[in-house]
Design a protein around this motif. Sequence first.
Motif, PDB file in Angstrom:
ATOM      1  N   GLU A  93       0.752  -1.106  -0.083  1.00 41.99           N
ATOM      2  CA  GLU A  93       0.080  -0.058   0.009  1.00 41.99           C
ATOM      3  C   GLU A  93       0.868   1.312   0.059  1.00 41.99           C
ATOM      4  O   GLU A  93       0.328   2.194  -0.743  1.00 41.99           O
ATOM      5  CB  GLU A  93      -1.076   0.020   1.247  1.00 41.99           C
TER       6      GLU A  93
ATOM      7  N   GLU B  87       1.990   1.803  -3.578  1.00 37.79           N
ATOM      8  CA  GLU B  87       1.161   2.291  -4.385  1.00 37.79           C
ATOM      9  C   GLU B  87       0.970   3.791  -4.109  1.00 37.79           C
ATOM     10  O   GLU B  87       0.721   4.579  -5.049  1.00 37.79           O
ATOM     11  CB  GLU B  87      -0.094   1.395  -3.731  1.00 37.79           C
ATOM     12  N   GLN B  88       1.016   4.327  -2.706  1.00 38.51           N
ATOM     13  CA  GLN B  88       0.747   5.644  -2.667  1.00 38.51           C
ATOM     14  C   GLN B  88       2.015   6.384  -3.186  1.00 38.51           C
ATOM     15  O   GLN B  88       1.704   7.653  -3.463  1.00 38.51           O
ATOM     16  CB  GLN B  88       0.532   6.076  -1.256  1.00 38.51           C
TER      17      GLN B  88
ATOM     18  N   LYS C 251       1.693   6.959  -6.843  1.00 36.76           N
ATOM     19  CA  LYS C 251       0.630   7.926  -7.069  1.00 36.76           C
ATOM     20  C   LYS C 251       1.358   9.391  -7.201  1.00 36.76           C
ATOM     21  O   LYS C 251       0.761  10.347  -7.899  1.00 36.76           O
ATOM     22  CB  LYS C 251      -0.412   8.029  -6.427  1.00 36.76           C
TER      23      LYS C 251
ATOM     24  N   GLU D 266      -3.560  10.971   3.488  1.00 33.82           N
ATOM     25  CA  GLU D 266      -2.751  10.804   2.298  1.00 33.82           C
ATOM     26  C   GLU D 266      -1.278  10.946   2.741  1.00 33.82           C
ATOM     27  O   GLU D 266      -0.862  11.525   3.936  1.00 33.82           O
ATOM     28  CB  GLU D 266      -3.135  12.451   1.833  1.00 33.82           C
TER      29      GLU D 266
END
Length: 286
Positions: free
Chosen positions: A117, A120-121, A124, A143
């Motif tokens: 995870e 993945e962040q 982005k 965030e």
Amino acid sequence: MSDWLLIILRTLLAIAVLFIMTKLLGKRQISQLSLFEYITGITIGSLAAYTSLEMDQKWHLSVISLSVWVGVSLGIEFLQIKSKKARDFIDGKPRVIIKDGKILEDNLKKERLTTDELMEQLRKKDVFLASDVEFAIMEPNGEINVLLTKENQPLTPKHLGITVAPVKEPQVVIMDGNVMDEPLAVMGLNRGWLDAELEKMGVSIENVLFGQVDAYGQLYVDLFDDQIRVPKPQNKATLLSTLKKCEADLEMFSLSTTAPNAKKMYEECAKELERVIKEVRPLLIR
């Protein structure tokens, strides 16, 4: 009164009350929500739905409950504004996830975040190597914000020692074929200027879906007819080429004259104009 008409009236009342109370709660309720704001939003929505469908004569009590929820939310938001401790307790604190390219496993576990995870962040944020990250922090809203190492940060005019002028806010001056006078006045322009610019493009105001003036006074338009291509403004490029031509003319004058004073004057003017061109060039090639 029939049941269906009563439900319609109560639904309209619930929508009106919900809209007013949401406006009172502010824009945070429709942006990034904290845990408490998330719970509040769900509860207020449920109470509004109950108000519109409940056939009991005491349906108005749900409006009172709705008002209490909104009042408590406003009170907590006011408390958060006044107290840092209250913000930390209600919203939580930011937590460092990566420091100096090293993933902090303990903090990762505290946030119940897996490495998958986390990556993945990072992706982005256009970051594909954790080692490229100087500092990554998880905000209270979930965030992850990232600061890259110096060598991986994008190149900016500041890095190159180039001074750029501050950019003013662009203004929309035409919308759906209608002229917006107030934004024109903000830019120090008027309808006469706008008509002249549109005439240069060969476009009438009625055919313009959207028109915008940038910080340098250049007009960009988008037409209703997507098949028509409008030429881009060339004012800045024209100005730069004119300045260069003037510099070349001054140098030529200095070479062609035999008078010492005139030669010196032309040379000094050419050097001064060269300095001006060097300063304004970053603004004219954007």
